[in-house]
Write an enzyme that holds these catalytic residues in place. Sequence first.
Site, PDB file in Angstrom:
ATOM      1  N   GLU A 125      -5.308 -15.088  -7.559  1.00 20.39           N
ATOM      2  CA  GLU A 125      -5.191 -15.021  -6.101  1.00 20.39           C
ATOM      3  C   GLU A 125      -6.283 -15.877  -5.453  1.00 20.39           C
ATOM      4  O   GLU A 125      -7.398 -15.970  -5.955  1.00 20.39           O
ATOM      5  CB  GLU A 125      -5.364 -13.570  -5.663  1.00 20.39           C
ATOM      6  CG  GLU A 125      -5.495 -13.362  -4.158  1.00 20.39           C
ATOM      7  CD  GLU A 125      -6.072 -12.006  -3.802  1.00 20.39           C
ATOM      8  OE1 GLU A 125      -5.938 -11.597  -2.632  1.00 20.39           O
ATOM      9  OE2 GLU A 125      -6.667 -11.352  -4.687  1.00 20.39           O
TER      10      GLU A 125
ATOM     11  N   LYS B 140       1.998 -11.459   0.306  1.00 22.06           N
ATOM     12  CA  LYS B 140       1.537 -10.106   0.022  1.00 22.06           C
ATOM     13  C   LYS B 140       2.087  -9.110   1.034  1.00 22.06           C
ATOM     14  O   LYS B 140       2.052  -9.348   2.243  1.00 22.06           O
ATOM     15  CB  LYS B 140       0.001 -10.072   0.025  1.00 22.06           C
ATOM     16  CG  LYS B 140      -0.607  -8.773  -0.468  1.00 22.06           C
ATOM     17  CD  LYS B 140      -2.130  -8.877  -0.509  1.00 22.06           C
ATOM     18  CE  LYS B 140      -2.766  -7.607  -1.035  1.00 22.06           C
ATOM     19  NZ  LYS B 140      -4.247  -7.685  -1.003  1.00 22.06           N
TER      20      LYS B 140
ATOM     21  N   CYS C 288      -3.325  -8.810  -5.921  1.00 26.07           N
ATOM     22  CA  CYS C 288      -4.519  -7.982  -5.821  1.00 26.07           C
ATOM     23  C   CYS C 288      -4.201  -6.489  -5.969  1.00 26.07           C
ATOM     24  O   CYS C 288      -3.543  -6.084  -6.906  1.00 26.07           O
ATOM     25  CB  CYS C 288      -5.253  -8.276  -4.515  1.00 26.07           C
ATOM     26  SG  CYS C 288      -6.938  -7.623  -4.465  1.00 26.07           S
TER      27      CYS C 288
END
Length: 490
Positions: A262, A318, A367
């Site tokens: 990321e 995300k 994440c």
Amino acid sequence: MIQTFLNITLSALGTTLSMPGYLYGGFVFIALIPLFFALEKKRPFTSAIITFVYFFLFSFINFHYLINTLTTGLPELFGRFGASTGFAVYLLFCVLEALPFLLFGFLYGLWLEKTRLRLFEPLFVGSIYVISDYLRGIGDLGFTGGRLSDALYNFKGLIQILPYTGTLGLVFIIVIVNYESYKLLKKNKQNIVLVLSIVALIFLLNGAIESFLPKSVGDKPVVLAQTNMPQKIKYSYEASEIVKYLQDNFSESHNYLTIFPEGVFPGTDIRNSEIEKSLLDTFKNRTFIIGFPTLETKDAYNSAIIYSKATFLNKYDKVQLFPFVETLPYKTIFDRLEFLKGMYYFSSGELKTFDIPGYGKVGIQICFESFFPYISRKLSEKSEFLVVVTNDGWYNSKIPLIQHFAQAIFRAVETRRNVIQVSNTGISGIVDEYGNYTILPDGTAWRTLYVKSNTQNTFYTKYGDYIVIACLLFIILTGITAKKKSSLFD
């Protein structure tokens, strides 16, 4: 009062020591016993305070690594607040984590001693704990880190229940074992031998199941590209310096699907730039996934971009954003915490899978999304394996790295999908559908590992956290059949 606080503290310490990265996961089967002694003969409001304090202390100790991030890491990078403010934010985080456990203590004190049948007691206690823990994980402030089930990430036999119940089913069992052990010790302190024997039998069961687990072998080569770039360096580099770093360290890796972490370019959308052109020239013969923010007309996204043969293929934005740093939740309440913002406040994307040439359908998470089972469930419905790209460079401790990678193990077993996690300075590796994992040694830049595809959906993938509904119904049943009303106060 002193004995009560000592019991609360013992449970908080015991639970912490069972968490990934600490001492031993098996402690989780006895960690709550002192808490149940603290709750003896307490009325609902007193019980609520006790369980709130327990989970606050547990959160404060278990997540201590966030203190450095909030008092040093973020202030040094973004300079919007000082160390004392960062510590106050940490205390707020611990309070928010503990709030749902007011419900656990309140219902425990309200109805437990009024249950009609002895059999109902452990089921009721397990149910109210599950509901409280579930509430902690929903909404814009939701977080599932610190579940009792986390302690068992290395108990490969026991976690084979996950494809049927998810982690909350494991939490339910852990609480019941603790409660029944408490009841045995309450009856006679010499029953400690019996309690330890029960725990030993659980460990034997784990070993027996583990011995029958098949060996899973992957057949699709994937390059895990761990950038190993500390936060201070990464955020101080120009995009041109970062692309040069990638060329120097990864251009000689094999031309298989390559997965970078990321936020490799933390503040720059490199699309349609000379940086992107240079990157694509370097990796023109392969498909790769790499993270950086993408900026649209009005919105910014934390994205994982897929390139194939020097061409943009697609991107994942995300969905579950980190509160306060990536998004400002409940603005009317927390508008004064906007100073915690990182590079951008991102907009939420949507869950989708990607057809990657030669690899089939793949689900990508970014994440701490791997902490949320619902995301992996939805992605696994249409994907053959899962990918987690993350940046764990915020921490100066191994504990959060282990706790994060443990989530990949749970998501893999729940969905029976191989999960690949690639981190910046964290733990990178592949987990198979039974919880076996291979990780990159510390400091390794890249390594080729093999992933296995699967298209069959588990019971948990299909039906999710049905156990929450079952627990809620049982709590209602317990309340309806309670012998008599309780006083709310001591």
